[in-house]
Each structure stands twice: as C-alpha cells, then as structure tokens.
Design an enzyme around this catalytic site. Sequence first.
Site, PDB file in Angstrom:
ATOM      1  CD  GLU A 157     -85.656  11.942  11.213  1.00  0.00           C
ATOM      2  OE1 GLU A 157     -85.779  11.391  10.103  1.00  0.00           O
ATOM      3  OE2 GLU A 157     -86.631  12.250  11.944  1.00  0.00           O
TER       4      GLU A 157
ATOM      5  CE1 TYR B  39     -79.343  18.946 -17.990  1.00  0.00           C
ATOM      6  CE2 TYR B  39     -81.068  18.869 -19.647  1.00  0.00           C
ATOM      7  CZ  TYR B  39     -79.738  18.745 -19.299  1.00  0.00           C
ATOM      8  OH  TYR B  39     -78.807  18.435 -20.246  1.00  0.00           O
TER       9      TYR B  39
ATOM     10  CD  GLU C  76     -95.837  13.634   4.615  1.00  0.00           C
ATOM     11  OE1 GLU C  76     -96.387  12.551   4.899  1.00  0.00           O
ATOM     12  OE2 GLU C  76     -94.812  14.044   5.224  1.00  0.00           O
TER      13      GLU C  76
ATOM     14  CE  LYS D 150     -86.554  11.092   7.165  1.00  0.00           C
ATOM     15  NZ  LYS D 150     -87.475  11.749   8.097  1.00  0.00           N
TER      16      LYS D 150
END
Length: 119
Positions: free
Chosen positions: A21, A53, A73, A99
């Site tokens: 990853e 934005y 997290e 994810k």
Amino acid sequence: MDKISIKGLKLFAYHGVNPEEKRDGQEFIIDLDYYLDITKACHLDDLDNTVSYASVVKTIRRAFTAEKYDLIERASQVVADAILEEYENIFRVEITLKKPNAPIKAEFDYVAVSISRER
C-alpha cells in the site's frame, strides 16, 4: 450555523499498514463538511465572506498526500487539523475518508473512518 460540503473527492495516496500500500498507493475518497457563518456571503455575494471550497480542496490535497500513514484514522486527523489551522473562520469539520480498495478478502464497497473536530 452554515455548512459547505465537498463530496466524493478522489485522491491518490500511499496510506496503509501493508508494504504494498505504501509502495503502490491507491485511490481514496473524501467527503467533507465544514461549518462557518456565511450570512454575509449570502447577502453580499462576496467570496471574501466565506471559505472557498477550491481553497479547501487544495488544503485537503496537500495535507492528505504530504506523508504516508499506516491508518486512515491518522490521515483524517491530519486533514482536519490542517483545515482548522488554515481557516480561522471554520469552526468545525466533519470528514469521512473512504478506502474502496482496502486489502480485505471480501466483497465490499469501501471501508471508512468518519471524524468530527472543532475548535
């Protein structure tokens, strides 16, 4: 209080606990709501009375891709911290970090972490 939303922001990054990853990376999807008082912007039609934005997306991208994290997290917290630090008139941010290609041997849409942070 008022809310501005950014939904389905796709970013490529290198977060995850597995070596592949961090080496290969993957796509993540961010949904973000930020809270501020936009009363003046509603009446005056002036960008200076809100938080763009487009600017927030730049902050998200910079914070989210600056480092490699094991946990989504942590990546979520880094984004929340960056937004609250950079934009003093945003008093609360809610983030859902998805994810969709998590290395799980199962069929699923995505795994996600949702956090809410405020000053």
